[in-house]
Scaffold this motif. Structure first.
Motif, PDB file in Angstrom:
ATOM      1  N   LEU A  86       0.806  -1.225   0.000  1.00  0.00           N
ATOM      2  CA  LEU A  86       0.000   0.000   0.000  1.00  0.00           C
ATOM      3  C   LEU A  86       0.841   1.278   0.000  1.00  0.00           C
ATOM      4  O   LEU A  86       0.549   2.194  -0.777  1.00  0.00           O
ATOM      5  N   PRO A  87       1.871   1.406   0.834  1.00  0.00           N
ATOM      6  CA  PRO A  87       2.674   2.632   0.735  1.00  0.00           C
ATOM      7  C   PRO A  87       3.353   2.789  -0.631  1.00  0.00           C
ATOM      8  O   PRO A  87       3.487   3.906  -1.131  1.00  0.00           O
ATOM      9  N   VAL A  88       3.755   1.676  -1.225  1.00  0.00           N
ATOM     10  CA  VAL A  88       4.389   1.753  -2.543  1.00  0.00           C
ATOM     11  C   VAL A  88       3.372   2.204  -3.591  1.00  0.00           C
ATOM     12  O   VAL A  88       3.673   3.019  -4.461  1.00  0.00           O
ATOM     13  N   LEU A  89       2.148   1.681  -3.512  1.00  0.00           N
ATOM     14  CA  LEU A  89       1.121   2.070  -4.481  1.00  0.00           C
ATOM     15  C   LEU A  89       0.742   3.537  -4.359  1.00  0.00           C
ATOM     16  O   LEU A  89       0.474   4.205  -5.359  1.00  0.00           O
ATOM     17  N   PHE A  90       0.707   4.048  -3.135  1.00  0.00           N
ATOM     18  CA  PHE A  90       0.301   5.434  -2.914  1.00  0.00           C
ATOM     19  C   PHE A  90       1.480   6.384  -2.772  1.00  0.00           C
ATOM     20  O   PHE A  90       1.325   7.493  -2.257  1.00  0.00           O
ATOM     21  N   ALA A  91       2.651   6.012  -3.237  1.00  0.00           N
ATOM     22  CA  ALA A  91       3.842   6.849  -3.077  1.00  0.00           C
ATOM     23  C   ALA A  91       3.707   8.173  -3.813  1.00  0.00           C
ATOM     24  O   ALA A  91       4.186   9.199  -3.345  1.00  0.00           O
ATOM     25  N   ARG A  92       3.040   8.175  -4.944  1.00  0.00           N
ATOM     26  CA  ARG A  92       2.890   9.423  -5.704  1.00  0.00           C
ATOM     27  C   ARG A  92       1.880  10.366  -5.060  1.00  0.00           C
ATOM     28  O   ARG A  92       1.905  11.558  -5.315  1.00  0.00           O
ATOM     29  N   VAL A  93       0.997   9.833  -4.226  1.00  0.00           N
ATOM     30  CA  VAL A  93      -0.009  10.654  -3.559  1.00  0.00           C
ATOM     31  C   VAL A  93       0.530  11.222  -2.252  1.00  0.00           C
ATOM     32  O   VAL A  93       0.134  12.307  -1.828  1.00  0.00           O
ATOM     33  N   LEU A  94       1.446  10.522  -1.619  1.00  0.00           N
ATOM     34  CA  LEU A  94       2.009  10.958  -0.344  1.00  0.00           C
ATOM     35  C   LEU A  94       2.857  12.214  -0.529  1.00  0.00           C
ATOM     36  O   LEU A  94       3.493  12.405  -1.569  1.00  0.00           O
ATOM     37  N   PRO A  95       2.871  13.080   0.467  1.00  0.00           N
ATOM     38  CA  PRO A  95       3.665  14.321   0.348  1.00  0.00           C
ATOM     39  C   PRO A  95       5.154  14.053   0.584  1.00  0.00           C
ATOM     40  O   PRO A  95       5.704  14.369   1.637  1.00  0.00           O
ATOM     41  N   LEU A  96       5.793  13.493  -0.418  1.00  0.00           N
ATOM     42  CA  LEU A  96       7.220  13.185  -0.329  1.00  0.00           C
ATOM     43  C   LEU A  96       7.983  14.021  -1.330  1.00  0.00           C
ATOM     44  O   LEU A  96       7.467  14.364  -2.400  1.00  0.00           O
TER      45      LEU A  96
END
Length: 128
Positions: free
Chosen positions: A49-59
């Protein structure tokens, strides 16, 4: 010729109680396999899940170098895993690399499944 007499006795209750059934090896195995499936699903979700949403996370951008933030330790200045020798955020780089790895893994499974399907169909059709 002998006449058969119908059995008028009441059926005896089963000697297997719910407590004994729950202690049976087959029941324990089924319960253990369900627990293992849930543990595996949760662990997989924690990774995927974190890998899938990496582009959405504020990184920050995984390739953006910031030389003033070189080799920061974990949990400093918004860098959860710290930074590398060029000041790039390690968490962003790990999640970005994870996206590539998941894509390669899914594509490998799809291609090998397609090859197996075609070869299995040909073998079944050809009778060999």
């Amino acid at each position: 010729m002998t006449a058969t007499v119908p059995d008028t006795r009441e059926p005896r209750p089963s000697a297997v109680t719910p407590r004994l059934a729950a202690a049976a090896p087959a029941h324990r195995q089924a319960r253990a396999s369900r627990v293992k499936i849930w543990i595996g699903a949760v662990c997989t979700a924690l990774v995927v899940l974190p890998v899938l949403f990496a582009r959405v996370l504020p990184l920050p951008d995984p390739n953006a170098a910031e030389l003033s933030a070189r080799r920061l330790p974990p949990l400093t200045d918004g860098h959860l895993l710290g930074t590398d020798q060029l000041g790039r955020d390690l968490l962003a780089r790990v999640l970005s690399g994870g996206q590539v790895s998941l894509t390669v893994g899914v594509l490998a499974v799809c291609v090998s499944g397609l090859i197996g399907l075609v070869l299995g169909s040909l073998a079944g059709f050809g009778g060999g």
